[in-house]
Scaffold this motif. Structure first.
Motif, PDB file in Angstrom:
ATOM      1  N   ARG A  97       0.967  -1.368   0.023  1.00  0.00           N
ATOM      2  CA  ARG A  97      -0.051  -0.154   0.137  1.00  0.00           C
ATOM      3  C   ARG A  97       1.045   1.252  -0.089  1.00  0.00           C
ATOM      4  O   ARG A  97       0.594   2.342  -0.540  1.00  0.00           O
ATOM      5  CB  ARG A  97      -1.083   0.133   1.218  1.00  0.00           C
ATOM      6  CG  ARG A  97      -2.003  -1.235   1.205  1.00  0.00           C
ATOM      7  CD  ARG A  97      -3.109  -1.087   2.096  1.00  0.00           C
ATOM      8  NE  ARG A  97      -3.960  -1.850   2.310  1.00  0.00           N
ATOM      9  CZ  ARG A  97      -4.146  -3.020   2.761  1.00  0.00           C
ATOM     10  NH1 ARG A  97      -3.120  -3.382   3.529  1.00  0.00           N
ATOM     11  NH2 ARG A  97      -5.128  -3.999   2.622  1.00  0.00           N
ATOM     12  N   TRP A  98       1.922   1.335   0.844  1.00  0.00           N
ATOM     13  CA  TRP A  98       2.774   2.727   0.764  1.00  0.00           C
ATOM     14  C   TRP A  98       3.347   2.855  -0.360  1.00  0.00           C
ATOM     15  O   TRP A  98       3.477   3.881  -0.934  1.00  0.00           O
ATOM     16  CB  TRP A  98       3.776   2.324   1.993  1.00  0.00           C
ATOM     17  CG  TRP A  98       4.741   1.299   1.536  1.00  0.00           C
ATOM     18  CD1 TRP A  98       5.144   0.093   1.786  1.00  0.00           C
ATOM     19  CD2 TRP A  98       6.175   1.681   1.218  1.00  0.00           C
ATOM     20  NE1 TRP A  98       6.128  -0.162   1.465  1.00  0.00           N
ATOM     21  CE2 TRP A  98       6.800   0.546   0.874  1.00  0.00           C
ATOM     22  CE3 TRP A  98       6.815   2.795   0.739  1.00  0.00           C
ATOM     23  CZ2 TRP A  98       8.235   0.534   0.497  1.00  0.00           C
ATOM     24  CZ3 TRP A  98       7.991   3.179   0.100  1.00  0.00           C
ATOM     25  CH2 TRP A  98       8.703   1.709   0.018  1.00  0.00           C
ATOM     26  N   PRO A 161       4.329   1.705   6.027  1.00  0.00           N
ATOM     27  CA  PRO A 161       3.028   1.406   6.665  1.00  0.00           C
ATOM     28  C   PRO A 161       2.215   0.580   5.892  1.00  0.00           C
ATOM     29  O   PRO A 161       2.191   0.346   4.612  1.00  0.00           O
ATOM     30  CB  PRO A 161       2.449   2.528   7.235  1.00  0.00           C
ATOM     31  CG  PRO A 161       2.746   3.495   5.956  1.00  0.00           C
ATOM     32  CD  PRO A 161       4.156   3.087   5.425  1.00  0.00           C
ATOM     33  N   TRP A 162       1.040  -0.149   6.610  1.00  0.00           N
ATOM     34  CA  TRP A 162      -0.181  -0.618   5.770  1.00  0.00           C
ATOM     35  C   TRP A 162       0.025  -1.952   5.557  1.00  0.00           C
ATOM     36  O   TRP A 162      -1.186  -2.555   4.947  1.00  0.00           O
ATOM     37  CB  TRP A 162      -0.706   0.368   4.824  1.00  0.00           C
ATOM     38  CG  TRP A 162      -0.900   1.705   5.404  1.00  0.00           C
ATOM     39  CD1 TRP A 162      -1.358   2.381   6.611  1.00  0.00           C
ATOM     40  CD2 TRP A 162      -0.896   3.047   4.618  1.00  0.00           C
ATOM     41  NE1 TRP A 162      -1.355   3.446   6.582  1.00  0.00           N
ATOM     42  CE2 TRP A 162      -0.863   4.133   5.528  1.00  0.00           C
ATOM     43  CE3 TRP A 162      -0.489   3.168   3.296  1.00  0.00           C
ATOM     44  CZ2 TRP A 162      -0.840   5.470   5.067  1.00  0.00           C
ATOM     45  CZ3 TRP A 162      -0.294   4.541   2.783  1.00  0.00           C
ATOM     46  CH2 TRP A 162      -0.594   5.639   3.919  1.00  0.00           C
ATOM     47  N   THR A 165      -1.265  -4.807  -0.601  1.00  0.00           N
ATOM     48  CA  THR A 165      -2.505  -4.814  -0.925  1.00  0.00           C
ATOM     49  C   THR A 165      -3.411  -6.109  -1.356  1.00  0.00           C
ATOM     50  O   THR A 165      -2.715  -7.239  -1.027  1.00  0.00           O
ATOM     51  CB  THR A 165      -2.309  -3.951  -2.561  1.00  0.00           C
ATOM     52  OG1 THR A 165      -1.772  -4.868  -3.192  1.00  0.00           O
ATOM     53  CG2 THR A 165      -1.602  -2.682  -2.201  1.00  0.00           C
ATOM     54  N   SER A 184       5.093  -5.117   6.076  1.00  0.00           N
ATOM     55  CA  SER A 184       5.182  -4.085   7.014  1.00  0.00           C
ATOM     56  C   SER A 184       6.183  -4.723   8.220  1.00  0.00           C
ATOM     57  O   SER A 184       6.305  -5.999   8.321  1.00  0.00           O
ATOM     58  CB  SER A 184       3.856  -3.569   7.721  1.00  0.00           C
ATOM     59  OG  SER A 184       3.416  -4.784   8.301  1.00  0.00           O
TER      60      SER A 184
END
Length: 209
Positions: A97-98, A161-162, A165, A184
């Motif tokens: 995601r980052w 982070p995060w 996906t 992460s």
């Protein structure tokens, strides 16, 4: 009938020297883009705080010069090297995601710099050269937003982070290369530690997998 496991797609990794060289260029271009934005913000503040037409002209013409010479090359270099690094390393482009967020934020920031910021700087330089008044707040907003955006992207690069996906969690796209970091810090912490060959706890008859 049992289903056949989906084999992970092979990823084309950049050679280590090339990857390191691209990383150096990417970090340098990103830092230069951040420094350029801070410089533009200081010049815009100078133009807004002074009542001297001569100072206004120097500040706004300097902003125009920096914008014409540096905005496009730094934006393009940052975006291109970041894209190549994401596609040529285990991170991928849409697997974390980052990384995905940084891709779109960089694209938006570069487009806005070329289509909004540079024309505004050209108009301001033309106005002060002709002796017209320039709205100082119109030039304060773009570098302020850009600076906040670049600082946020810097935080994403450091903190990562995060996690993954949805696409990055698919079995056919997971990175199965041994020894590669993934996800992460929370994901890495929760993953069982890999044992090297010869380790007392390594599974017998395997290569530590």
């Amino acid at each position: 009938m049992a289903s056949t496991p989906v084999a992970p797609r092979a990823r084309t990794a950049l050679p280590r020297p090339l990857r390191r060289a691209l990383l150096v260029v990417h970090v340098a271009a990103s830092a230069a883009w951040l420094g350029l934005t801070l410089c533009l913000l200081i010049l815009a503040l100078t133009g807004a705080a002074t009542a001297s037409p001569a100072t206004d002209e120097v500040a706004y013409r300097a902003m125009d010069v920096f914008g014409d010479l540096l905005v496009a090359p730094l934006a393009l270099l940052t975006f291109t090297t970041g894209l190549v690094l994401s596609l040529g390393t285990h991170w991928g482009l849409a697997r974390y995601r980052w990384v995905w967020a940084k891709f779109w934020l960089t694209l938006v920031a570069g487009t806005a710099s070329l289509l909004v910021l540079r024309p505004a700087l050209d108009r301001a330089a033309t106005a002060v050269t002709a002796g017209d008044r320039v709205d100082p707040y119109a030039l304060l907003f773009p570098p302020s937003v850009s600076l906040a955006l670049y600082l946020f992207m810097t935080a994403l690069s450091v903190l990562k982070p995060w996690g993954r996906t949805r696409r990055g969690r698919r079995p056919g796209t997971q990175d199965h290369l041994r020894g590669r970091p993934y996800g992460s810090p929370r994901e890495r912490k929760s993953r069982p530690e890999r044992k090297r060959p010869g380790h007392p706890d390594a599974p017998s008859g395997t290569l530590g997998t």
